[in-house]
Scaffold this motif. Structure first.
Motif, PDB file in Angstrom:
ATOM      1  N   PRO A 158     -19.232 -23.602  -7.085  1.00 25.43           N
ATOM      2  CA  PRO A 158     -19.774 -23.196  -5.770  1.00 25.43           C
ATOM      3  C   PRO A 158     -21.087 -23.910  -5.479  1.00 25.43           C
ATOM      4  O   PRO A 158     -21.863 -24.232  -6.393  1.00 25.43           O
ATOM      5  N   ASP A 159     -21.323 -24.158  -4.207  1.00 29.80           N
ATOM      6  CA  ASP A 159     -22.526 -24.853  -3.754  1.00 29.80           C
ATOM      7  C   ASP A 159     -23.377 -23.865  -2.953  1.00 29.80           C
ATOM      8  O   ASP A 159     -23.187 -23.727  -1.743  1.00 29.80           O
ATOM      9  N   PRO A 160     -24.302 -23.140  -3.589  1.00 27.16           N
ATOM     10  CA  PRO A 160     -25.070 -22.119  -2.855  1.00 27.16           C
ATOM     11  C   PRO A 160     -25.841 -22.688  -1.669  1.00 27.16           C
ATOM     12  O   PRO A 160     -25.934 -22.045  -0.623  1.00 27.16           O
ATOM     13  N   LEU A 161     -26.374 -23.894  -1.804  1.00 33.78           N
ATOM     14  CA  LEU A 161     -27.136 -24.480  -0.706  1.00 33.78           C
ATOM     15  C   LEU A 161     -26.221 -24.803   0.480  1.00 33.78           C
ATOM     16  O   LEU A 161     -26.503 -24.423   1.625  1.00 33.78           O
ATOM     17  N   GLY A 162     -25.135 -25.487   0.222  1.00 34.78           N
ATOM     18  CA  GLY A 162     -24.257 -25.915   1.300  1.00 34.78           C
ATOM     19  C   GLY A 162     -23.338 -24.833   1.823  1.00 34.78           C
ATOM     20  O   GLY A 162     -22.835 -24.934   2.947  1.00 34.78           O
ATOM     21  N   TRP A 163     -23.089 -23.781   1.030  1.00 35.12           N
ATOM     22  CA  TRP A 163     -22.133 -22.750   1.416  1.00 35.12           C
ATOM     23  C   TRP A 163     -22.783 -21.437   1.858  1.00 35.12           C
ATOM     24  O   TRP A 163     -22.112 -20.602   2.453  1.00 35.12           O
ATOM     25  N   VAL A 164     -24.064 -21.243   1.536  1.00 35.03           N
ATOM     26  CA  VAL A 164     -24.730 -19.986   1.898  1.00 35.03           C
ATOM     27  C   VAL A 164     -26.006 -20.256   2.703  1.00 35.03           C
ATOM     28  O   VAL A 164     -26.150 -19.792   3.837  1.00 35.03           O
ATOM     29  N   VAL A 165     -26.926 -21.011   2.112  1.00 37.93           N
ATOM     30  CA  VAL A 165     -28.238 -21.190   2.731  1.00 37.93           C
ATOM     31  C   VAL A 165     -28.131 -21.954   4.049  1.00 37.93           C
ATOM     32  O   VAL A 165     -28.602 -21.489   5.094  1.00 37.93           O
ATOM     33  N   LEU A 166     -27.504 -23.126   4.020  1.00 42.29           N
ATOM     34  CA  LEU A 166     -27.429 -23.929   5.244  1.00 42.29           C
ATOM     35  C   LEU A 166     -26.539 -23.291   6.327  1.00 42.29           C
ATOM     36  O   LEU A 166     -26.889 -23.350   7.514  1.00 42.29           O
ATOM     37  N   PRO A 167     -25.391 -22.668   5.999  1.00 46.26           N
ATOM     38  CA  PRO A 167     -24.668 -21.947   7.054  1.00 46.26           C
ATOM     39  C   PRO A 167     -25.489 -20.829   7.686  1.00 46.26           C
ATOM     40  O   PRO A 167     -25.431 -20.608   8.899  1.00 46.26           O
ATOM     41  N   ALA A 168     -26.280 -20.100   6.852  1.00 44.26           N
ATOM     42  CA  ALA A 168     -27.136 -19.053   7.409  1.00 44.26           C
ATOM     43  C   ALA A 168     -28.189 -19.658   8.345  1.00 44.26           C
ATOM     44  O   ALA A 168     -28.466 -19.118   9.431  1.00 44.26           O
TER      45      ALA A 168
END
Length: 543
Positions: A478-488
């Motif tokens: 999983p890519d926390p930056l690309g999948w959570v932070v940036l979408p938020a």
């Protein structure tokens, strides 16, 4: 150009073609629904949607896995393999019989699911006219799989556009005549469905015969399963301006058994999901009537949910569906290169998550306006939640498009069993909420909200489940930056831009459009940054 570059180019090219076609199809489809709402009204539209749910329950189980299975076999063996046309012809006959025989039995016996509205739909809609449309659609699905595996996605696009133009153009002409027709309105719609599927099949069959050498004989191509001359398939693809090269000579020949084993789990899945769908379309009106709505109000709720809110939620699949379709053969090619495969999965999941955030914000904010555009003057005050159902199910967009992409990765890996299990679990969740949570005597508006909650829970379970399986099978982290932070951040940016510009440009249609275009551009830029290719590690300096 290296192998990874070639494969990614195929994905991009197919995605762009399918996105353009899907966008045109969705615009035409949205126009069709606008015309449909004016042609029928909410109650009659609810009856038509009940009948269409039966149509798709018959069609989807048979053709659900066939395009992806044929695409994978075509990509693996090469579109010019001499055994492939025979495999496709036999697959097409099986698909036609698979939809035609059960449909004929059903229409001859007069069976209809129990529950409010079904008998009215059976009496109002001439269901026997569905039979030719079902056969044409099943045959077209098989040929579309060949085009997708052969990197000829533009032919799929053109055939689908032709289908939509026939339906939309004819219905617009009917409305221009003030609806003066010598037949019932619902019969007109069924005949339009048959005409569109017939045109789409005629075009796909003609293009397919050009690709494989235009050999004479029965079926979709000549009997015997061989092209008319060596290299005819490849030459046909060259004439059409593209196509994927033949596979490695050491590759095992394509077989009907390979197609059946790849499509089989999806067929079983769709059979069970179709049964669940019939239970669902019976439960929704039944539970709403038990909560205090009239039969006409319950049908109107179902008509808006299935004829307006859900299609609006599916509108962004013009991109995610195209991306998913292009991923199936690309994943099949990259299966042995785990680094390349993981990079493709990470980037595609990133794009789908950003698309979901943008769609969720858009439908939550503008669902009422979109409802008024589709059902002008007919969605206010008639039933609880009238005109607001699109906004109520907007959070489902967060997972919907990722579900498509993750399931496509699994099908490209030749693992259709995992998506089947996930989709069955999500359908069970949806039916369970409808059956257990909506109790007799609860407030009508709460009952309608629970119907929307069932839709959102279904999508969330499917999206999370297929994503987990896709990451596990490909070894992608999983890519926390690309999948959570940036979408938020993208969602917050869209809210901030629309709030700021909305006050300046005003609440009118053009003011809202002027606010949403920069918001969409900002989300696109953030998604582009998040989905950028991974940079190789810098070499260490010598000591």
């Amino acid at each position: 150009m290296d192998e990874a570059g070639i494969s990614m180019g195929n994905v991009v090219r197919s995605t762009l073609w399918l996105t353009a076609g899907n966008l045109a199809n969705r615009i035409l489809g949205l126009g069709y629904r606008v015309l449909l709402g004016r042609f029928l009204g909410p109650t009659w539209l609810g009856l038509f949607q009940l009948a269409m749910s039966l149509y798709f329950s018959l069609l989807t189980p048979v053709v659900a896995g066939l395009p992806d299975a044929v695409a994978r076999v075509t990509a693996r063996s090469g579109a010019a393999h001499p055994a492939l046309p025979g495999v496709i012809a036999r697959t097409a006959w099986i698909a036609a019989a698979g939809v035609g025989v059960p449909a004929a039995w059903l229409f001859l016996t007069g069976w209809a699911p129990p529950g409010p509205g079904w008998q009215e739909a059976r009496q109002a809609v001439p269901l026997a006219w569905f039979l030719p449309a079902l056969v044409f659609a099943a045959l077209s699905a098989v040929v579309r799989g060949f085009f997708l595996g052969a990197d000829l996605s533009r032919l799929i696009v053109l055939a689908q556009l032709a289908e939509q133009v026939v339906r939309v153009g004819t219905l617009a002409l009917v409305l221009a005549m003030d609806g003066r027709l010598p037949m019932a309105p619902l019969l007109v719609l069924i005949l339009l469905l048959v005409a569109g599927e017939a045109v789409g099949f005629a075009l796909t069959r003609w293009w397919y015969r050009r690709v494989v050498g235009n050999a004479p004989g029965p079926g979709l191509r000549g009997g015997g399963g061989r092209t008319s001359r060596p290299g005819a398939a490849h030459q046909g693809m060259g004439d059409l301006g593209g196509g994927r090269e033949p596979g490695n000579g050491a590759t095992a020949p394509p077989t009907l058994w390979e197609v059946v084993t790849l499509a089989g789990p999806a067929t079983v899945e769709r059979l069970l999901l179709s049964a669940a769908r019939l239970v669902e379309v019976t439960l929704i009106p039944t539970r709403l009537v038990q909560a205090g709505l009239t039969v006409h109000q319950a049908l109107a709720v179902y008509g808006e949910l299935s004829g307006l809110a859900t299609p609006l939620l599916l509108l962004p699949t013009v991109f995610s569906g195209a991306l998913a379709a292009a991923l199936v053969p690309a994943v099949a090619e990259a299966e042995r290169d785990r680094v390349r495969l993981g990079n493709q999965v990470r980037r595609c999941i990133t794009l789908s998550l950003h698309l979901g955030v943008m769609a969720a914000v858009l439908f939550a904010r503008e669902g009422d306006l979109l409802a008024q555009l589709i059902f002008p003057g007919q969605v206010v005050g008639d039933y609880p939640g009238a005109g607001r159902l699109a906004a109520w199910i907007a959070p489902a967009a967060l997972f919907l498009y990722t579900d498509q992409v993750a399931a496509a990765v699994l099908r490209g890996l030749g693992r259709p069993l995992e998506p089947m299990l996930v989709d069955l679990a999500s359908a069970a969740t949806r039916v369970g909420i409808l059956a257990l949570a909506i109790r007799p005597g609860i407030p009508p508006q709460e009952a309608v909200r629970l119907v929307c909650l069932a839709v959102m829970a279904d999508v969330a379970v499917a999206g999370c489940g297929n994503l987990a399986f896709a990451l596990w099978r490909t070894g992608t982290r999983p890519d926390p930056l690309g999948w959570v932070v940036l979408p938020a951040c993208a969602g917050l940016a869209a809210l901030w831009i629309t709030d700021g510009l909305g006050g300046l440009l005003g609440p009118g249609l053009f003011g809202r459009l002027g606010a949403w275009l920069p918001a969409a551009a900002a989300v696109a830029v953030i998604a582009w940054v998040a989905a950028a290719p991974s940079r190789p590690a810098r070499p260490s300096l010598p000591a």
